[in-house]
Design a protein around this motif. Structure first.
Motif, short mmCIF file in Angstrom:
data_model
loop_
_atom_site.label_atom_id
_atom_site.label_comp_id
_atom_site.label_asym_id
_atom_site.label_seq_id
_atom_site.Cartn_x
_atom_site.Cartn_y
_atom_site.Cartn_z
N ALA A 8 0.84 -1.20 0.00
CA ALA A 8 0.00 0.00 0.00
C ALA A 8 0.87 1.25 0.00
O ALA A 8 1.85 1.34 0.75
N LEU A 9 0.50 2.21 -0.82
CA LEU A 9 1.09 3.54 -0.80
C LEU A 9 0.12 4.46 -0.07
O LEU A 9 -1.03 4.59 -0.48
N VAL A 10 0.58 5.07 1.03
CA VAL A 10 -0.26 5.93 1.85
C VAL A 10 0.35 7.33 1.88
O VAL A 10 1.49 7.50 2.33
N THR A 11 -0.39 8.33 1.42
CA THR A 11 0.10 9.71 1.50
C THR A 11 -0.38 10.34 2.80
O THR A 11 -1.34 9.89 3.41
N GLY A 12 0.33 11.38 3.22
CA GLY A 12 -0.02 12.01 4.50
C GLY A 12 0.18 11.07 5.67
O GLY A 12 -0.55 11.12 6.67
N ALA A 13 1.18 10.19 5.57
CA ALA A 13 1.39 9.14 6.57
C ALA A 13 2.17 9.63 7.79
O ALA A 13 2.40 8.86 8.72
N GLY A 14 2.57 10.90 7.80
CA GLY A 14 3.38 11.40 8.90
C GLY A 14 2.62 11.76 10.15
O GLY A 14 3.24 12.11 11.17
N SER A 15 1.29 11.67 10.12
CA SER A 15 0.49 12.02 11.30
C SER A 15 -0.95 11.61 11.08
O SER A 15 -1.33 11.16 10.00
N GLY A 16 -1.76 11.77 12.13
CA GLY A 16 -3.21 11.67 12.03
C GLY A 16 -3.75 10.39 11.43
O GLY A 16 -3.30 9.29 11.72
N ILE A 17 -4.72 10.56 10.54
CA ILE A 17 -5.41 9.42 9.95
C ILE A 17 -4.46 8.60 9.08
O ILE A 17 -4.53 7.36 9.07
N GLY A 18 -3.57 9.25 8.35
CA GLY A 18 -2.63 8.51 7.51
C GLY A 18 -1.76 7.58 8.31
O GLY A 18 -1.54 6.42 7.93
N ARG A 19 -1.24 8.07 9.42
CA ARG A 19 -0.43 7.22 10.30
C ARG A 19 -1.26 6.07 10.86
O ARG A 19 -0.79 4.92 10.92
N ALA A 20 -2.49 6.36 11.24
CA ALA A 20 -3.36 5.32 11.80
C ALA A 20 -3.68 4.25 10.76
O ALA A 20 -3.71 3.05 11.08
N ILE A 21 -3.95 4.66 9.52
CA ILE A 21 -4.19 3.69 8.45
C ILE A 21 -2.98 2.79 8.27
O ILE A 21 -3.11 1.57 8.11
N ALA A 22 -1.78 3.37 8.30
CA ALA A 22 -0.55 2.59 8.15
C ALA A 22 -0.44 1.54 9.25
O ALA A 22 -0.07 0.38 8.99
N HIS A 23 -0.75 1.92 10.49
CA HIS A 23 -0.70 0.96 11.59
C HIS A 23 -1.68 -0.19 11.37
O HIS A 23 -1.34 -1.36 11.58
N SER A 24 -2.91 0.13 10.97
CA SER A 24 -3.92 -0.91 10.77
C SER A 24 -3.55 -1.83 9.62
O SER A 24 -3.78 -3.05 9.68
N LEU A 25 -2.97 -1.28 8.56
CA LEU A 25 -2.53 -2.11 7.45
C LEU A 25 -1.39 -3.03 7.85
O LEU A 25 -1.36 -4.21 7.48
N ALA A 26 -0.44 -2.48 8.63
CA ALA A 26 0.70 -3.30 9.07
C ALA A 26 0.24 -4.46 9.93
O ALA A 26 0.79 -5.57 9.85
N GLN A 27 -0.75 -4.23 10.78
CA GLN A 27 -1.28 -5.30 11.63
C GLN A 27 -1.88 -6.45 10.79
O GLN A 27 -1.99 -7.57 11.27
N ARG A 28 -2.23 -6.15 9.56
CA ARG A 28 -2.80 -7.17 8.68
C ARG A 28 -1.74 -7.75 7.73
O ARG A 28 -2.08 -8.48 6.79
N GLY A 29 -0.49 -7.39 7.95
CA GLY A 29 0.58 -7.96 7.14
C GLY A 29 0.75 -7.30 5.80
O GLY A 29 1.22 -7.92 4.84
N CYS A 30 0.41 -6.01 5.72
CA CYS A 30 0.51 -5.27 4.46
C CYS A 30 1.85 -4.52 4.40
O CYS A 30 2.23 -3.84 5.36
N HIS A 31 2.57 -4.65 3.30
CA HIS A 31 3.80 -3.89 3.09
C HIS A 31 3.44 -2.44 2.82
O HIS A 31 2.37 -2.13 2.26
N LEU A 32 4.33 -1.52 3.19
CA LEU A 32 3.96 -0.11 3.18
C LEU A 32 5.00 0.78 2.50
O LEU A 32 6.19 0.69 2.79
N ALA A 33 4.50 1.65 1.62
CA ALA A 33 5.27 2.77 1.09
C ALA A 33 4.61 4.03 1.63
O ALA A 33 3.47 4.33 1.27
N LEU A 34 5.29 4.72 2.52
CA LEU A 34 4.69 5.83 3.26
C LEU A 34 5.26 7.15 2.76
O LEU A 34 6.47 7.32 2.68
N ALA A 35 4.37 8.10 2.46
CA ALA A 35 4.79 9.37 1.88
C ALA A 35 4.23 10.53 2.68
O ALA A 35 3.10 10.49 3.17
N ASP A 36 5.04 11.59 2.81
CA ASP A 36 4.60 12.81 3.48
C ASP A 36 5.60 13.91 3.20
O ASP A 36 6.79 13.64 2.99
#
Length: 276
Positions: A8-36
């Motif tokens: 998953a590519l998540v923009t705005g991942a440096g805080s708030g909802i973007g960061r929270a989405i990244a955490h929930s995806l990681a808990q499900r075993g999703c690889h992450l490309a995080l942008a901010d």
């Protein structure tokens, strides 16, 4: 949608909802490309996720990105492929706000907001769609707002951008129907992020009035970002076309549906009451 072993590519991942989405995806075993654009915030998100990534063997990459930079957006898919073998999820979460009425917000600030809240969503979708179409199952997730359902006074710029995201997402979903790429539009209600505090302030408005407006706005931001992120990711898993985040978003959606023109007659006094 199965999120395990997806990227998953998540923009705005440096805080708030973007960061929270990244955490929930990681808990499900999703690889992450995080942008901010916020390098410090992005580094904090990556540091928080590192233990989970290490324990689960997840690929985790961070990408310094100003979503309003056309060249940087166009280059991002190749940058992501430098760290990951493919891409199955695009989460367009990055967003900003501008305080003030239409007459108070300058043309420059209005355009600045649209570049980030809407045009960046379109450009990132255009840039990443070829990668998503290579997958057996993929999804585009665009963050709108409850202000993409209703249009309160003092939110002309923000509401216009979020309605644009909603319309773009719905039309794109119809165009991609029958393909391997789904589209989800998300309407968060009052989530406790820093968006009100970090909004651009009109130079024409006195500082005391701006502070009062921020305080009133923050009273409506109650849901923890972690809860919002979990609701959104569950919506991805269930292939939902629309995700309403929070009881306030559900009530507003129904009210707008029942009274699409006159809803503010009832909602306006209620909003004023809850901010006192």
């Amino acid at each position: 949608m199965k999120l395990h072993d997806r990227t998953a590519l998540v923009t705005g991942a440096g805080s708030g909802i973007g960061r929270a989405i990244a955490h929930s995806l990681a808990q499900r075993g999703c690889h992450l490309a995080l942008a901010d654009v916020n390098a410090a915030g992005l580094a904090d998100t990556v540091a928080q996720l590192q233990p989970t990534a290490s324990a689960r063997g997840l690929r985790l990459s961070r990408h310094a990105l100003d979503v309003a930079d056309r060249a940087a957006v166009a280059a991002l898919p190749d940058e992501v492929l430098g760290h990951h073998p493919g891409l199955q999820l695009l989460v367009n979460n990055a967003g900003v706000a501008v305080g003030g009425t239409f007459e108070q917000v300058t043309e420059a600030d209005f355009d600045w907001l649209f570049e980030i809240n809407f045009h960046a969503v379109v450009r990132l979708t255009r840039a990443c769609l070829p990668l998503l179409q290579r997958a057996d199952q993929a999804r585009i997730v665009n963050l709108s707002s409850v202000y993409g359902l209703i249009s309160p006074p003092g939110q002309t710029a923000y509401s216009a951008s979020k309605f644009a995201v909603r319309g773009f997402s719905n039309a794109l979903r119809h165009e991609l129907a029958g393909s391997t790429v789904g589209v989800t539009v998300v309407h968060p209600g009052g989530v406790a992020t820093q968006i009100a505090r970090s909004a651009r302030k009109p130079a024409a408005v006195p500082a005391a009035e701006i502070e009062q407006r921020i305080a009133e706005a923050e009273k409506k931001l109650r849901m923890p970002p972690a809860r919002a992120g979990e609701i959104i990711v569950r919506g991805m898993e269930r292939d939902k076309a629309r995700v309403l985040v929070g009881g306030d978003a559900v009530v507003i959606a129904w009210l707008e549906r029942l009274a699409p023109v006159s809803y503010w007659r009832w909602l306006g006094p209620l909003v004023m009451k809850t901010t006192r």
